[in-house]
Scaffold this active site. Structure first.
Site, PDB file in Angstrom:
ATOM      1  N   CYS A  53       0.814  -1.217   0.000  1.00 49.11           N
ATOM      2  CA  CYS A  53       0.000   0.000   0.000  1.00 49.11           C
ATOM      3  C   CYS A  53       0.846   1.264   0.000  1.00 49.11           C
ATOM      4  O   CYS A  53       0.686   2.132  -0.844  1.00 49.11           O
ATOM      5  CB  CYS A  53      -0.939   0.015   1.205  1.00 49.11           C
ATOM      6  SG  CYS A  53      -2.211  -1.233   1.046  1.00 49.11           S
ATOM      7  N   HIS A  54       1.741   1.388   0.977  1.00 52.12           N
ATOM      8  CA  HIS A  54       2.514   2.612   1.060  1.00 52.12           C
ATOM      9  C   HIS A  54       3.997   2.331   1.242  1.00 52.12           C
ATOM     10  O   HIS A  54       4.742   3.183   1.714  1.00 52.12           O
ATOM     11  CB  HIS A  54       1.979   3.509   2.171  1.00 52.12           C
ATOM     12  CG  HIS A  54       0.509   3.768   2.035  1.00 52.12           C
ATOM     13  ND1 HIS A  54      -0.419   3.022   2.690  1.00 52.12           N
ATOM     14  CD2 HIS A  54      -0.180   4.642   1.260  1.00 52.12           C
ATOM     15  CE1 HIS A  54      -1.635   3.442   2.341  1.00 52.12           C
ATOM     16  NE2 HIS A  54      -1.514   4.414   1.479  1.00 52.12           N
TER      17      HIS A  54
END
Lengths: 169, 420
Positions: A133-134
């Protein structure tokens, strides 16, 4: 109007407002608390997992309280890699010895401590986990090494019921 | 045109209006004096009302077939798409309607920024608008969770986890929001309830928004105060009604294009996979209308500060009327502001673009520069500009430059005084 009468009125105002506020709070609290985990959710608090089929270098993912739990049977190299890391190099310093009491078995919530995604196995710059995701990188002990996540992946309460069964929760 | 003079023609009308003055209200709305120079950027208020009603009507009908349960939600949405008569149409209107709603609201907001509509005496209208915008984002986010696909589930997980950044109580708040230890059935049912509620809250706020608007009246492209009614105004009906209606038709063509020719282009394919708490999709992105704020969130390397920056980026708009120190409303008469305005538009578009890209390398660098500029615009450029900028002369009325027929306002002023 005399001063004395005004004071009596003030007292009534304050007392009424105070009682009203307490009453309102007493009504509001159940409305707020009903949103907290209910009894049936809490009842699912522990789960037992058979890990006999798991060979070194593999990870089993099980669902506990709606969240994935990684059970990793680590290889000798992974254990050595995790235990040789200096505490100064860690964002959230935790000894591997404290995270994995039995060094072969690493049990932790498969939830990235940034915003809750599930990190991918055997990925990232530290041979552990990588969150798509990040972009948080975790090492072979599930400790955060690079990226926006603030903490290591959480180790839940667990125990070996017998040689092949782990009870989580 | 004065509200006080209005008296219904029929006896029944008079009888009713004396008891409940709805006809007076209707008359006020029909005759309402509106600046005669309103351009098409002013038609988006009406378009937004249409969007809200569309969402409420399609939402109500979808709710007749949708089942808010973690085991059945995904299937019930497929049931709507395949089995329910015209279910596909209603759902596509609702899903694309959300995007159209945001498209219109962004144009509406940027129109206000260009023409200074947020400035005194319209601060309350502006703040009500920001609250509506916040509620829209909440409604859109929760609505996106309802189909219970992969993007629904992981979007819900990531967004609710933003609250875990709050020190001490963060984890407790997240558990409370979830009603469990992860996003699950209790989360879905409460999101459905709130998703159903919020549009009606928005409707109430829209009434206040319009009420507050009708106190000072519309701002206009020239940005000057006008007397109403006067030769600078026209009655709302039929002039503005027809103009709004025409713009709405144009808007509906765009809307229909998405619904009938590209109904999934604004969505994510991952949301046609049922929610799976064990696997996160490789690339999580919010819907396009939230991307600029997502880019701001990701551009800050610290979890708590990232969340703070993202929320500030939205809430800073609420204090905009006090950050902009210029007395001149319309950018038409503010040569420097006009340039900074377009830089801000570009900045927000760039943020939106990098928000959809992976947060690494050059994208991350661009996101950081754009985030810094966003705050610079509101916190430094706008306050300073009000003191430094040399503005152009503003006409005394809307009619003046028109009758003058020349951009030379002094000449126009003389000409008009001769006419009078």
């Amino acid at each position: 109007m005399s001063e004395k009468k005004t004071k009596r009125r003030d007292f009534l105002f304050t007392a009424t407002t105070a009682v009203g506020a307490v009453g309102a709070a007493a009504v509001v609290w159940p409305m707020i608390d009903q949103m907290n985990p209910d009894a049936s959710v809490k009842a699912l608090a522990s789960t037992e997992v058979d890990v006999s089929s798991l060979t070194p270098g593999n990870t089993l993912t099980v669902l506990w309280r709606g969240k994935p739990v990684f059970i990793r049977r680590r290889t000798q190299e992974e254990i050595e890699e995790a235990r040789s890391v200096k505490m100064e190099d860690l964002i959230h310093p935790e000894k591997d010895e404290d995270r994995a009491k039995n060094p072969e078995w690493l049990v932790m919530l498969g939830v990235c401590t940034h915003l809750g995604c599930v990190p991918l196995n055997d990925k990232g710059d530290y041979n552990g986990w990588f969150c798509p995701c990040h972009g948080s990188h975790y090492d072979t002990s599930g400790r955060i090494r690079k990226g926006p996540a603030p903490w290591n992946m959480e180790v839940p309460k667990y125990e070996f019921v017998d040689a092949n069964t782990i009870k989580i929760g | 045109m004065s509200d006080h003079d209005y008296r219904p023609k029929s006896k029944v009308g008079q009888w009713f209006n004396d008891r409940l003055p709805l006809l007076t209200l209707a008359n006020h709305l029909t005759d309402y004096p509106t600046p005669k120079n309103l351009n098409y950027w002013w038609t988006f208020g009406g378009i937004l009302t249409f969007c809200l009603i569309t969402q409420i009507v399609t939402g109500l009908t979808l709710a007749m077939h949708y089942i808010a349960h973690a085991d059945m939600a995904f299937e019930s949405v497929e049931h709507i798409m395949r089995d329910v008569n015209y279910g596909w149409l209603i759902r596509y209107i609702h899903a694309n309607g959300a995007s159209m709603f945001f498209l219109a609201v962004y144009i509406h907001i940027f129109r206000s920024l260009f023409y200074g509509s947020y400035k005194s005496p319209r601060e309350i209208i502006w703040i009500l608008g920001i609250i509506i915008y916040l509620l829209m984002m909440a409604a859109a986010f929760m609505g996106y969770v309802l189909p219970w696909g992969q993007m629904s589930f992981w979007g819900a997980t990531v967004i609710t986890n933003l609250f875990s950044a709050i020190p001490l109580v963060g984890e407790g708040i997240v558990t409370w929001l979830w009603g469990g230890y992860s996003v699950d059935n209790p989360t879905l049912t409460r999101f459905f309830t709130l998703h159903y509620l919020i549009p009606f809250l928005i409707l109430g706020l829209v009434v206040l928004h319009i009420w507050a608007l009708h106190v000072p009246g519309n701002n206009n492209p020239v940005g000057i105060d006008i007397k109403k009614p006067s030769k600078d105004t026209v009655p709302f009906h039929p002039y503005i009604v027809i103009k709004d209606g025409f713009a709405l038709l144009m808007f509906m063509i765009v809307f229909a294009f998405f619904v009938f020719y590209a109904p999934n282009i604004l969505g994510h394919a991952d949301n046609y996979i049922e929610a799976n708490p064990m696997v996160t999709p490789a690339h999580i992105v919010p819907e396009w209308y939230l991307l600029p704020f997502y880019a701001i969130l990701r551009s800050v390397p610290d979890k708590l500060l990232g969340v703070v920056a993202m929320l500030s980026a939205i809430l800073i708009l609420a204090v905009l009327p006090w950050l902009d120190t210029s007395k001149i409303r319309s950018a038409v008469f503010r040569p420097l502001y006009k340039q900074f305005y377009w830089i801000l538009v570009a900045d927000v578009l760039i943020l939106g673009y990098v928000g959809a890209m992976p947060a690494e390398g050059l994208y991350l660098l661009i996101a950081r520069v754009a985030t810094a500029y966003y705050f610079l615009h509101f916190l430094v450029i706008l306050p300073v500009l009000g003191f430094k900028e040399k503005t152009l002369p503003v006409p005394l009325s809307i009619t003046e430059p028109v009758l003058g027929g020349s951009p030379n306002f002094a000449a126009a002023r003389n000409k008009e005084s001769k006419i009078e």
